[in-house]
Every structure is written in C-alpha cells, then in structure tokens.
Scaffold this active site. Structure first.
Site, PDB file in Angstrom:
ATOM      1  N   GLU A 193      25.170  -0.364   1.918  1.00 31.93           N
ATOM      2  CA  GLU A 193      23.910  -1.076   2.097  1.00 31.93           C
ATOM      3  C   GLU A 193      23.505  -1.136   3.556  1.00 31.93           C
ATOM      4  OE1 GLU A 193      25.439  -4.635   0.241  1.00 31.93           O
ATOM      5  OE2 GLU A 193      25.783  -5.551   2.184  1.00 31.93           O
ATOM      6  N   CYS A 231      20.732  -3.212  10.390  1.00 31.31           N
ATOM      7  CA  CYS A 231      22.171  -3.416  10.241  1.00 31.31           C
ATOM      8  C   CYS A 231      22.678  -2.311   9.326  1.00 31.31           C
ATOM      9  CB  CYS A 231      22.387  -4.805   9.622  1.00 31.31           C
ATOM     10  SG  CYS A 231      24.111  -5.156   9.256  1.00 31.31           S
ATOM     11  N   CYS A 263      35.672  -1.243   2.888  1.00 30.07           N
ATOM     12  CA  CYS A 263      36.385  -1.452   4.152  1.00 30.07           C
ATOM     13  C   CYS A 263      37.846  -1.708   3.821  1.00 30.07           C
ATOM     14  CB  CYS A 263      35.802  -2.651   4.907  1.00 30.07           C
ATOM     15  SG  CYS A 263      36.627  -2.923   6.508  1.00 30.07           S
ATOM     16  N   CYS A 273      39.575  -8.539   5.038  1.00 28.45           N
ATOM     17  CA  CYS A 273      39.339  -9.937   5.436  1.00 28.45           C
ATOM     18  C   CYS A 273      38.920 -10.739   4.198  1.00 28.45           C
ATOM     19  CB  CYS A 273      38.262 -10.007   6.517  1.00 28.45           C
ATOM     20  SG  CYS A 273      38.606  -8.913   7.910  1.00 28.45           S
ATOM     21  N   GLY A 307      32.023  -1.875   6.324  1.00 29.86           N
ATOM     22  CA  GLY A 307      32.977  -1.001   6.996  1.00 29.86           C
ATOM     23  C   GLY A 307      33.358  -1.435   8.390  1.00 29.86           C
ATOM     24  N   GLU A 308      34.451  -0.862   8.868  1.00 33.09           N
ATOM     25  CA  GLU A 308      34.937  -1.135  10.216  1.00 33.09           C
ATOM     26  C   GLU A 308      34.643   0.119  11.059  1.00 33.09           C
ATOM     27  OE1 GLU A 308      36.069  -3.398  12.337  1.00 33.09           O
ATOM     28  OE2 GLU A 308      36.364  -1.700  13.688  1.00 33.09           O
ATOM     29  N   SER A 321      30.219  -3.521  16.158  1.00 25.89           N
ATOM     30  CA  SER A 321      30.995  -4.728  15.865  1.00 25.89           C
ATOM     31  C   SER A 321      32.356  -4.324  15.322  1.00 25.89           C
ATOM     32  CB  SER A 321      30.240  -5.569  14.820  1.00 25.89           C
ATOM     33  OG  SER A 321      31.001  -6.694  14.442  1.00 25.89           O
ATOM     34  N   ASN A 357      28.369 -17.058   5.187  1.00 22.90           N
ATOM     35  CA  ASN A 357      27.589 -16.845   3.978  1.00 22.90           C
ATOM     36  C   ASN A 357      28.603 -16.730   2.838  1.00 22.90           C
ATOM     37  OD1 ASN A 357      25.574 -16.173   2.204  1.00 22.90           O
ATOM     38  ND2 ASN A 357      24.653 -14.645   3.550  1.00 22.90           N
ATOM     39  N   CYS A 381      27.296  -9.364   4.409  1.00 22.92           N
ATOM     40  CA  CYS A 381      28.086  -8.143   4.389  1.00 22.92           C
ATOM     41  C   CYS A 381      28.670  -7.802   3.018  1.00 22.92           C
ATOM     42  CB  CYS A 381      29.219  -8.364   5.386  1.00 22.92           C
ATOM     43  SG  CYS A 381      30.309  -6.995   5.589  1.00 22.92           S
TER      44      CYS A 381
HETATM   45  N1  SAH Z   1      33.955  -4.591  10.266  1.00 25.83           N
HETATM   46  C1  SAH Z   1      33.200  -5.006  11.392  1.00 25.83           C
HETATM   47  C2  SAH Z   1      31.707  -4.869  11.198  1.00 25.83           C
HETATM   48  C3  SAH Z   1      31.137  -5.241   9.864  1.00 25.83           C
HETATM   49  S1  SAH Z   1      31.294  -6.946   9.427  1.00 25.83           S
HETATM   50  C4  SAH Z   1      33.581  -6.420  11.793  1.00 25.83           C
HETATM   51  O1  SAH Z   1      34.276  -7.089  11.029  1.00 25.83           O
HETATM   52  O2  SAH Z   1      33.195  -6.822  12.893  1.00 25.83           O
HETATM   53  C5  SAH Z   1      30.047  -7.678  10.466  1.00 25.83           C
HETATM   54  C6  SAH Z   1      30.236  -9.164  10.712  1.00 25.83           C
HETATM   55  O3  SAH Z   1      30.009  -9.910   9.519  1.00 25.83           O
HETATM   56  C7  SAH Z   1      31.630  -9.516  11.186  1.00 25.83           C
HETATM   57  O4  SAH Z   1      31.553 -10.396  12.292  1.00 25.83           O
HETATM   58  C8  SAH Z   1      32.201 -10.210   9.967  1.00 25.83           C
HETATM   59  O5  SAH Z   1      33.258 -11.084  10.295  1.00 25.83           O
HETATM   60  C9  SAH Z   1      30.991 -10.924   9.423  1.00 25.83           C
HETATM   61  N2  SAH Z   1      31.116 -11.394   8.045  1.00 25.83           N
HETATM   62  C10 SAH Z   1      31.816 -10.851   7.025  1.00 25.83           C
HETATM   63  N3  SAH Z   1      31.699 -11.602   5.909  1.00 25.83           N
HETATM   64  C11 SAH Z   1      30.906 -12.646   6.225  1.00 25.83           C
HETATM   65  C12 SAH Z   1      30.409 -13.764   5.505  1.00 25.83           C
HETATM   66  N4  SAH Z   1      30.710 -13.957   4.222  1.00 25.83           N
HETATM   67  N5  SAH Z   1      29.607 -14.637   6.163  1.00 25.83           N
HETATM   68  C13 SAH Z   1      29.296 -14.450   7.470  1.00 25.83           C
HETATM   69  N6  SAH Z   1      29.719 -13.412   8.201  1.00 25.83           N
HETATM   70  C14 SAH Z   1      30.526 -12.520   7.592  1.00 25.83           C
HETATM   71 FE1  SF4 Z   2      36.736  -7.490   7.786  1.00 30.22          FE
HETATM   72 FE2  SF4 Z   2      34.488  -6.409   8.861  1.00 30.22          FE
HETATM   73 FE3  SF4 Z   2      35.915  -5.073   7.019  1.00 30.22          FE
HETATM   74 FE4  SF4 Z   2      34.548  -7.226   6.271  1.00 30.22          FE
HETATM   75  S1  SF4 Z   2      33.674  -5.322   7.037  1.00 30.22           S
HETATM   76  S2  SF4 Z   2      36.672  -6.687   5.677  1.00 30.22           S
HETATM   77  S3  SF4 Z   2      34.752  -8.503   8.094  1.00 30.22           S
HETATM   78  S4  SF4 Z   2      36.609  -5.668   9.050  1.00 30.22           S
END
Ligand code: SAH
Ligand code: SF4
Length: 360
Positions: free
Chosen positions: A86, A99, A106, A110, A160-161, A194, A297, A340
């Site tokens: 997306e 974005c 990913c 997390c 994704g990362e 990010s 969120n 995300c």
């Molecule tokens: N993987 C990378 C980039 C994509 S995630 C990273 O983790 O930085 C982009 C951002 O969205 C990150 O800061 C992540 O921690 C945050 N994010 C993920 N899930 C979220 C949620 N449910 N609410 C708010 N931010 C969230």
């Molecule tokens: Fe973690 Fe970013 Fe991957 Fe979500 S997209 S699992 S926040 S590393």
C-alpha cells in the site's frame, strides 16, 4: 530497475540505437507517460517491442480510498504474485507527501504493527517502488487532489523495512533524484528513509553522499522495553542504534528524526522521556536530532493502544523541559485503515472489496 547506462545497454541488446534509451526515459520520467503505445517519437513497430521487453505490468492498484476531505488517498496494490502493498498520498497546503512501501510485508515482527504481524512476503524491486510514485504523480496530474499536481515529498514509512531491501531502495532514491528527463528530478531533502535500526545499513546510508533524511523508529530509550517492542533490538541495542543515527547526522549534516509511537502504559511514562532526553544530549547538543511523537494507531484486536492525553502532555513537557525539539505527528486517514499495513491486511482478509475506480 535500470540506471542510465544500463538503459542504454538494454536498448542496444534489443537491437535499437542507444539514443532510444533517452527517449524512453523522457516519456516515462519526463512526461509521466507509462503507455509505450502512445510514444509517438518511437516508430510504431518498436513500441510493442519496448513495451513487452521493458514495461511489464508489475502491479495494479486494487483499492483506492480517500479520507480527510479528499486530502488523504490510500492505494492498495496487487503484485504479479498476488502480494498486496500500500501507499498513502497526503496533501498539505504547501506539499504533497507520498508514503511508500519498500517490501511486501516485513520480517521485523514488531508486535504493534499490522505489517509486522503478517511477516515478510518478499522485497519489492526498484521498479515496484517507483511505480507507486509514478501512478501517484499521474493521478495528481489528472486532478485527484485539486491544487496539487506532483508529489513533493517521499517517506519510506509504508510497508517493509527499507534497510532490509537496501539496493532496491537506493536504486529508487537515485531514480527519484536524478534530474528530469532521466529521473523524477525530486530534491533528496524531501525524501525520508525510516528504519527500525539496522545499524550496518544505517552506517552505509550515511556514506551515500546524499542529502535525504533519516528517521529512526526508536519507541523506547531502554533495551529492556525495546527488546519486546522491536525484536531486532536484541541484535542492535538502543545505544548502538542511537550512535548510528548520530553518525548519520554528523556525516550528512542532516538532522535525524527520532520516531516515538506513544503506547498507553507501555512506553509513555515521564521517566522514559527524561531517559530519552539524556541519551540524545549525551551524544552532543549541536541540533543533530528532533523527536517526533506518533499517536499509536491501534491495529484491530491488539492490546496496543494510544496514550492518554494527560500522559502524552506530561511526556512532551518532560522532553521540552530538557531542551529536546519535539513535534507530534498529525494523524491522517484513520477511517481508511490508515496505519502501516492495515489496508493491505483488510484487502487480504476480504474486509475491503477491491475496486479500481481511481486507477486509470
Ligand atoms: N520499517 C520502517 C518503516 C515502515 S514503518 C520502520 O519501522 O521505521 C513506519 C513507522 O510507522 C515506524 O515508525 C513504525 O514504528 C510506525 N508504526 C507501525 N505501526 C504503527 C501503529 N500501529 N501506529 C503508529 N505507528 C506505527
Ligand atoms: Fe517494525 Fe517497521 Fe516492519 Fe512494522 S514495518 S514490523 S514497524 S520494522
């Protein structure tokens, strides 16, 4: 996927003269025209060949939804293998931010993140990353959001990362910043990568010699908590990750954004704000960081939820009192599975019906 030299070679391999590579780039990047059949500067019989060889249909938009009075538009894409990714377009008075996703799913796992819960399907190619920008630009040009005709800013904050798909992401950043007509001609200063904190890749990123921005998703100032929020922290802990962020700022002169998603009763205690401030200041006071707080969120059915307003306020006060420049992210698109990975999950699970209204 090809840089300028590779494009020339590919064109020659197809039996065409080298100069056709520049025409192809000009049509695609320069004129935002992705339909080779309409490229009248190429002989007709050549167009089909170029289309078949160089422009397979990689991904189709399968769902387009808008929110915030049309200022936020979210697209879910379906790749050739059926994987869903997306991207989200967000218009502001003086800019349009896209974005984008760097991977389908990913692998970082997390627990508070909808993408992380689905695991990794695969990396995206440079072309698949760029396709998200191309179509966003085309839709803006066709009047999707009145008053805005181009994406000005990119954040790699979709699925994704990006540091786990380094080569494809750097290929995309090069194509975004290469001047027109060979690339999109965007300013690197408007691009933000990010990362969850893949230290070796962050060090490599600092050496790219480019002026894009780095955002570090820290979310906790202590290993004890961060180990549970961000599994990769067990390999690259808070201190090593902050050192790599500091190094990026030192080498590039760009201020790093420390992302901190506020999670109720998990990471939002005032003492953690104090510890965060202490760790940031310990690495220097020359303006190398700012903290960007993100209201969590909540993903459907998870125990993770947003902080209380009073805790949020106290946290901000503690940071500011310690001289940490702090901003709170504006939320966009909540009613359209804005966070995300949430729209992709909804499409996969059949909660959102695929539609192609806005995908020409
Ligand atoms: N993987 C990378 C980039 C994509 S995630 C990273 O983790 O930085 C982009 C951002 O969205 C990150 O800061 C992540 O921690 C945050 N994010 C993920 N899930 C979220 C949620 N449910 N609410 C708010 N931010 C969230
Ligand atoms: Fe973690 Fe970013 Fe991957 Fe979500 S997209 S699992 S926040 S590393």
């Amino acid at each position: 996927d090809l840089d300028i030299d590779e494009r020339k070679n590919a064109v020659v391999e197809l039996g065409l003269p080298k100069f056709r590579a520049a025409q192809i780039s000009n049509n695609w990047f320069g004129r935002l025209n992705s339909d080779p059949d309409s490229w009248t500067d190429l002989p007709k019989e050549m167009r089909a060949k170029v289309s078949d060889k160089f422009f397979p249909n990689l991904m189709e938009p399968v769902s387009t939804q808008s929110a915030d009075g049309g200022q936020t538009v979210k697209i879910a894409w379906c790749g050739l293998d059926g994987s869903i990714v997306e991207s989200v377009l967000m218009a502001y008075p003086n800019r349009v931010t896209l974005c984008i996703s760097s991977e389908a799913g990913c692998g970082m796992g997390c627990p508070f993140c909808a993408t992380g819960q689905g695991g990794l399907q695969r990396n995206l190619s440079t072309a698949e990353i760029l396709q998200q920008l191309m179509v966003a630009n085309q839709q803006l040009e066709e009047g999707l959001i009145p008053g805005h005709n181009r994406v000005s800013n990119i954040v790699f904050m979709g699925m994704g990362e990006p540091m786990a798909n380094y080569k494809a992401v750097m290929g995309a950043i090069h194509a975004m910043t290469t001047p027109k007509p060979d690339g999109f001609g965007m300013s690197a200063r408007g691009i933000t990568v990010s990362t969850v904190g893949l230290v070796p890749k962050m060090l490599q990123l600092a050496e790219e010699g480019m002026q894009f921005n780095l955002a570090l998703s820290l979310h906790a100032p202590d290993d004890e908590l961060r180990d549970g929020l961000i599994p990769i922290n067990k390999r690259y802990g808070v201190d090593a990750t902050l050192n790599a962020a500091w190094n990026f700022a030192k080498v590039t002169g760009r201020r790093v954004s420390i992302e901190y998603a506020m999670m109720r009763d998990i990471n939002d205690q005032a003492w953690r704000a104090d510890l965060l401030a202490k760790k940031l200041h310990a690495r220097g006071d020359w303006g190398w960081f700012h903290v960007n707080l993100i209201p969590l969120n909540p993903t459907p059915g998870s125990k993770w939820t947003a902080s209380r307003k009073s805790d949020e306020k106290a946290f901000i006060e503690h940071l500011e009192r310690s001289g940490v420049p702090t901003t709170m992210r504006e939320t966009r698109g909540r009613e359209i599975d804005g966070a995300c990975g949430q729209l992709a999950a909804a499409v996969r699970e059949g909660r959102v019906q695929p539609s192609t209204q806005a995908s020409k």
